[in-house]
Write a protein that holds these residues in place. Structure first.
Motif, short mmCIF file in Angstrom:
data_model
loop_
_atom_site.label_atom_id
_atom_site.label_comp_id
_atom_site.label_asym_id
_atom_site.label_seq_id
_atom_site.Cartn_x
_atom_site.Cartn_y
_atom_site.Cartn_z
N GLU A 236 24.53 80.88 28.78
CA GLU A 236 25.06 81.96 29.62
C GLU A 236 24.75 81.71 31.09
O GLU A 236 25.58 81.99 31.97
N ILE B 256 28.58 83.28 22.64
CA ILE B 256 29.11 82.63 23.84
C ILE B 256 30.63 82.75 23.89
O ILE B 256 31.21 83.03 24.95
N ASN C 150 31.52 86.08 25.14
CA ASN C 150 31.30 86.21 26.58
C ASN C 150 32.44 85.60 27.39
O ASN C 150 32.77 86.07 28.48
#
Length: 570
Positions: free
Chosen positions: A311, A340, A343
Motif C-alpha cells: 500500500e 490490494i 484498494n
C-alpha cells in the motif's frame, strides 16, 4: 539450463492467471557436482534418520522438517550456478535464504508482463516498435542479502532472453537498481554482485527507512526512497527522455524512467509474529531478520506486513505514475492479494480498470529426491503476485476478456447464398434495439483474438459493438456518467466482437443451414461486464428468432398471411 515456464490466463473474470515454473532439481546430481551441497545433503539425510530412529511413535520424518540454513544456502548456490551460471558467496545465517524456483517464477512472469506491452498498452501499440519504448531499467525494492532478483534479471531468464534482449546496435543495456535499508544486506548483496562481475548492470544502494515521513500531503514510502537514490546514480540519467517534476516535492528535478518496480515485501506486521513458532508443527520460522520480515505502518489506521508495505508503494506510485510502466509485488497470502486489488479500485488514474491491473498465482515445483523412490516428496508451493500501471490500456486486452457467460451460439436458417448477410442484418437490428443503450456497430472482417492477441488466422465477418458515445474521435475523453473515467480505452467500458461463420448444411434437411456466432467480449470495468452480460444474454433467442417475442410475432405473421389469401374455389 533445464526449466520449464508456462503462463495461462485466468478462465474466469475474478481469478488470477497461473504462472507455472518448474526447475529441474535432482539432489544426487547436484551432490556429485557441488561438494558443499554433497556435505549438506548427507547431513540432512543423517538428521532425518536419527530423528526417525529416536521417535518411539515411529513418525515419518520428512526431509523438509530437517532443513537448516546451511542446507538451504548450499542448495541455492548449487541451483543458481548449475542453471544460470551465477555465484552467490554471501548468504549470512539468520537472514532470508531465497527459494530459487519461486524467485525464478516471479522473474519469468515479469518478462511476460513486459512482453505484453506491445499488445496491451496504448503507448506501446502505437509506437511501431515496442522495444524502442522500453527504458531497459528496473528497480528491486528490498533486495536482501542475496540480491537474487537483479542477479536473475541479468540472465537468459530475462535480460538475455531473445524477447527482451537489447539490439546489438543499440547503446541501451539493461540496468537494475537494488535498494535496502539494512547495512548487512547492502554489504552482502554487493559481494554477490561483485562475484558475478555485474557492477555495471546492478547498482546496490542503501536507503533510509522512512514510512512516516511526508512532505505536504504526499507520504514518502519505499518507492520514494528508491527514486531519490536513482537520481544520484549516473547510470540512470537519460537526459531529455526523463520526466521533470515541478511541484512541492521536486523543484524542477529530473526523474529517471523505469520499466518496472518489483519487491518481495516484509510478510509480518509485528516482531511477535516473526518470532512465534509455526502454529502447525511448532517449528521455528524461516531464518529472517526483523528488517526483512516486519513492516509496521506509522499510521495506526493502516495495515502492516505485506499489505501495508505494498500500500505504501501504491501511494508512492500515484506520484511517479509517469516514471514507471509497471509496479509489481510478490504476495504470500491470497487475502493480501484481495485487499490490494480492492484498494486499486479507487486509485486515481486506475479506478479499477481491469486492463491496468494484473493478478497471478505462482505455482512452482519443489522436488526433493533420494535413492529410494518411496522417499520422494513432490510439493507445489503457491504464492501470488500483483501488477498495476497508469498507462492507458487497449480495448482488446487478454486480461479483460469476459470468459464467463455466453461465448457462442448456433442459428439455423433457410439455406441460401445470403446466410452471412442475413445473420449480420439480424445482429445489427438487435443491437440497435437494446434497451437504455445507444450502440455503435461496425460490419467488417477481422481476425479473432487469442488471449488479447491477433490469432494470425483468416479474417472473418465480424460485427463490432461499442457504446455510441465512445465511437467518436474524442473516445474516452467524453465522460457522461459517474462510472466513466479518463483512463478508459478508446472503445470505452467494453467492446464485443460477434464473428459470423457458416457451419454445415443439415444432413437430414438440405433446406436449412447452421450459422455459428462466436462472441469475444472485453470489459475494462465492472460496469462494462454488466453491460456485456445485458447485451449477450438475449442474443440466441433474438438472433435465432426462437424466444417468446419472436414466436408470437411469427405466429401473427402466419395468421395475417392466411387472412390475406384469396378464398379457394369449390
Amino acid at each position: 539450463m533445464s526449466f520449464t515456464y508456462q503462463y495461462t490466463r485466468s478462465s474466469t473474470n475474478s481469478s488470477p492467471g497461473i504462472s507455472r515454473f518448474s526447475l529441474q532439481c535432482k539432489f544426487d546430481q547436484l551432490a556429485n557436482a557441488y561438494p558443499e551441497f554433497h556435505h549438506e545433503f548427507e547431513g540432512l539425510k543423517k538428521r532425518r534418520r536419527k530423528g526417525h530412529n529416536n521417535n518411539s511413535a515411529h513418525t515419518y520424518f520428512t526431509l523438509s522438517s530437517q532443513v537448516n540454513h546451511s542446507f538451504n544456502a548450499a542448495l541455492t548456490r548449487a541451483l543458481l550456478h548449475s542453471h544460470f551460471g551465477l555465484s552467490m558467496p554471501s548468504l549470512p545465517e539468520g537472514r532470508l535464504c531465497p527459494p530459487v524456483p519461486n524467485r525464478c517464477n516471479y522473474v519469468a512472469w515479469l518478462k511476460q508482463l513486459l512482453q505484453s506491452n506491445s499488445t496491451d498498452l496504448h503507448r506501446f501499440c502505437n509506437s511501431g516498435d515496442a522495444s524502442l519504448d522500453l527504458q531497459y531499467k528496473g528497480i528491486d525494492i528490498g533486495t536482501g542479502v542475496s540480491a537474487i532478483y537483479p542477479l536473475l534479471l541479468t540472465t537468459k531468464l530475462f535480460a538475455k532472453s531473445n524477447e527482451l534482449r537489447c539490439n546489438d546496435k543499440q547503446i541501451k543495456k539493461w540496468k537494475f537498481l537494488a535498494t535496502d535499508i539494512d547495512p548487512v544486506a547492502i554489504e552482502s548483496a554487493s559481494r554477490n554482485v561483485d562475484a558475478n562481475h555485474l557492477q555495471n548492470e546492478i547498482c546496490i544502494v542503501s536507503v533510509e527507512e522512512s514510512p512516516s515521513s511526508s512532505t505536504g500531503n504526499v507520504a514518502r514510502g519505499p518507492l520514494f526512497a528508491a527514486m531519490e537514490a536513482a537520481k544520484k546514480e549516473i547510470v540512470f540519467k537519460q537526459g531529455d527522455a526523463d520526466i521533470v517534476h515541478n511541484n512541492e516535492l521536486d523543484d524542477g528535478e529530473y526523474c529517471p524512467q523505469f520499466d518496472f518496480v518489483m519487491t518481495n515485501p516484509p510478510f509480518y506486521a509485528s516482531v511477535e509474529e516473526v518470532t512465534t513458532p509455526r502454529a502447525g508443527d511448532k517449528r521455528p520460522r524461516t531464518d529472517i531478520s526483523i528488517n526483512e520480515g516486519v513492516y509496521s505502518s506509522a499510521d495506526v489506521a493502516s495495515d502492516g506486513g505485506e499489505v501495508g508495505f505494498i500500500e505504501a508503494i501504491l501511494q508512492d506510485s500515484i506520484f511517479f505514475k509517469n516514471d514507471v510502466t509497471w509496479y509489481t509485488s510478490l504476495i504470500a497470502k491470497r487475502s493480501s492479494l484481495d485487499a490490494i486489488y480492492q484498494n486499486l479500485q479507487s486509485v486515481e488514474g486506475i479506478w479499477g480498470n481491469r486492463g491496468q491491473i494484473r493478478t497471478v498465482e505462482f505455482h512452482q515445483d519443489n522436488i526433493y529426491e533420494e535413492n529410494e523412490e518411496r522417499h520422494r516428496e513432490h510439493n507445489v508451493r503457491v504464492r501470488w503476485g500483483i501488477a498495476w500501471t497508469f498507462e492507458r490500456a487497449m480495448g482488446r486486452v487478454g486480461s479483460c476478456r469476459v470468459r464467463s457467460g455466453l461465448q457462442s451460439f448456433v442459428v439455423s436458417i433457410p439455406d441460401s447464398d445470403d446466410a452471412s448477410n442475413e445473420i449480420s442484418s439480424r445482429l445489427l437490428a438487435y443491437f440497435s434495439e437494446v434497451r437504455d443503450l445507444s450502440l455503435k456497430c461496425i460490419d467488417d472482417y477481422r481476425e479473432r483474438n487469442a488471449d488479447g492477441m491477433r490469432s494470425g488466422g483468416t479474417k472473418e465477418r465480424c460485427i463490432t459493438v461499442v457504446e455510441e458515445r465512445f465511437s467518436t474521435s474524442a473516445g474516452a475523453s467524453t465522460l457522461q456518467n459517474e462510472k466513466d473515467n479518463r483512463n478508459l480505452p478508446q472503445e470505452g467500458h467494453f467492446v464485443i466482437d460477434a464473428f459470423i461463420s457458416i457451419k454445415t448444411t443439415h444432413q437430414s434437411n438440405n433446406k436449412e443451414i447452421d450459422v455459428e456466432v462466436n462472441l469475444e467480449a472485453f470489459a475494462h470495468t465492472t460496469y462494462g461486464i454488466s453491460l456485456v452480460n445485458k447485451i449477450r444474454g438475449p442474443m440466441p433467442g433474438e438472433i435465432g428468432r426462437t424466444n417468446r417475442r419472436w414466436r408470437r410475432l411469427l405466429k401473427r405473421q402466419v395468421a395475417s398471411s392466411s387472412k390475406s389469401l384469396p378464398p379457394s374455389k369449390s
